[in-house]
Design an enzyme around this catalytic site. Structure first.
Site, short mmCIF file in Angstrom:
data_model
loop_
_atom_site.label_atom_id
_atom_site.label_comp_id
_atom_site.label_asym_id
_atom_site.label_seq_id
_atom_site.Cartn_x
_atom_site.Cartn_y
_atom_site.Cartn_z
N CYS A 81 -73.45 10.80 38.79
CA CYS A 81 -74.49 10.04 38.44
C CYS A 81 -74.37 8.70 39.26
CB CYS A 81 -74.50 9.74 36.91
SG CYS A 81 -73.50 8.74 36.17
N GLY A 82 -75.18 7.66 39.02
CA GLY A 82 -74.98 6.55 39.79
C GLY A 82 -73.44 5.98 39.85
N THR A 83 -72.98 6.05 38.71
CA THR A 83 -71.63 5.28 38.55
C THR A 83 -70.54 6.53 38.08
OG1 THR A 83 -72.16 5.08 36.54
CG2 THR A 83 -72.39 3.19 37.84
N GLY A 84 -71.00 7.62 37.46
CA GLY A 84 -70.24 8.54 37.30
C GLY A 84 -69.90 8.34 35.68
N ARG A 90 -44.67 17.54 29.28
CA ARG A 90 -44.58 16.39 28.36
C ARG A 90 -46.26 16.25 28.51
NH1 ARG A 90 -43.01 14.22 33.20
NH2 ARG A 90 -44.04 12.23 33.79
N HIS A 91 -46.91 16.46 29.68
CA HIS A 91 -48.29 16.23 29.62
C HIS A 91 -49.02 17.40 28.70
CE1 HIS A 91 -47.54 13.32 32.60
NE2 HIS A 91 -46.80 14.16 33.39
N ASP A 109 -77.48 13.47 38.06
CA ASP A 109 -78.83 12.96 37.82
C ASP A 109 -79.41 12.35 39.15
OD1 ASP A 109 -77.65 10.55 38.34
OD2 ASP A 109 -78.10 9.39 36.46
N HIS A 110 -80.60 11.65 39.10
CA HIS A 110 -80.98 11.20 40.05
C HIS A 110 -80.08 10.29 41.25
CE1 HIS A 110 -81.88 8.56 37.11
NE2 HIS A 110 -81.83 7.46 37.77
N GLY A 112 -71.92 7.46 32.96
CA GLY A 112 -72.67 7.75 31.74
C GLY A 112 -72.64 9.36 31.51
N HIS A 149 -51.97 15.46 35.32
CA HIS A 149 -51.48 15.03 34.18
C HIS A 149 -52.37 15.06 32.87
CE1 HIS A 149 -48.34 11.71 35.70
NE2 HIS A 149 -48.08 13.01 36.04
C1 RB5 Z 1 -79.41 5.61 36.40
O1 RB5 Z 1 -80.15 4.55 36.86
C2 RB5 Z 1 -77.83 5.31 36.04
O2 RB5 Z 1 -77.93 4.49 34.86
C3 RB5 Z 1 -77.15 6.53 35.97
O3 RB5 Z 1 -77.01 7.21 37.17
C4 RB5 Z 1 -75.51 6.20 35.57
O4 RB5 Z 1 -75.12 5.37 36.59
C5 RB5 Z 1 -75.14 5.96 34.31
O5 RB5 Z 1 -73.93 5.79 33.91
#
Ligand code: RB5
Length: 148
Positions: A64-67, A131-132, A7-8, A69, A97
């Site tokens: 994404c912003g955090t990975g 085992r994995h 995403d952005h 979502g 694993h």
């Molecule tokens: C977008 O602002 C943000 O929510 C998305 O990139 C992501 O971090 C969601 O998990």
């Protein structure tokens, strides 16, 4: 072939990985997004999982912003094991694993350098099996039957 989708919030890291792949002759499919305009991450998660499910790509990388979502969305698809990684140890273990077929990164969490190191590890580490394999089979059983 490696499928890439962001995403952005992950767009800049995706572009950095493309540059790295171009320099190292690694084939990829860019599933978008194509700029930093705000978009919905699930759309790009699905584009990457489609590319894997069809056999066109063997692995994927999501951003994404955090990975978070985008990996949560990808993990709703049967057969997908998407791992959000923030360090090299996890990038190695998600292959050894968990047999992860997608690694996910947060553009607002890690640096470009960390991202490229983890990408390299993800692409060059084999699943250990043993085992994995039994544990991954349990994940597949939950996917299929909703129970063990
Ligand atoms: C977008 O602002 C943000 O929510 C998305 O990139 C992501 O971090 C969601 O998990």
């Amino acid at each position: 072939m490696i499928a890439l989708g962001s995403d952005h919030g992950g767009y800049k890291l995706k572009e950095a990985v493309k540059k790295y792949f171009d320099a190292n002759n690694i084939e990829y499919k860019d599933c978008g997004t194509n700029n930093e305009d705000s978009v919905d991450y699930a759309v790009y998660a699905l584009a990457v999982t489609d590319a894997i499910k069809s056999g066109e790509c063997e692995k994927g990388i999501l951003f994404c912003g955090t990975g978070l979502g985008i990996s949560i969305a990808a993990n709703k698809v049967k057969g997908i094991r998407a791992a959000v990684c923030t360090n090299e140890f996890c990038a190695e273990m998600c292959r050894r694993h968990n047999n992860a077929n997608i690694i996910a990164f947060g553009g607002r969490v890690i640096t470009e350098e960390q991202c490229l190191k983890m990408t390299d590890i993800f692409l060059n580490t084999e699943f250990e099996g043993g085992r994995h394999a039994q544990r991954v089979a349990q994940i597949e059983k939950i996917e299929k039957d909703g129970k063990l």
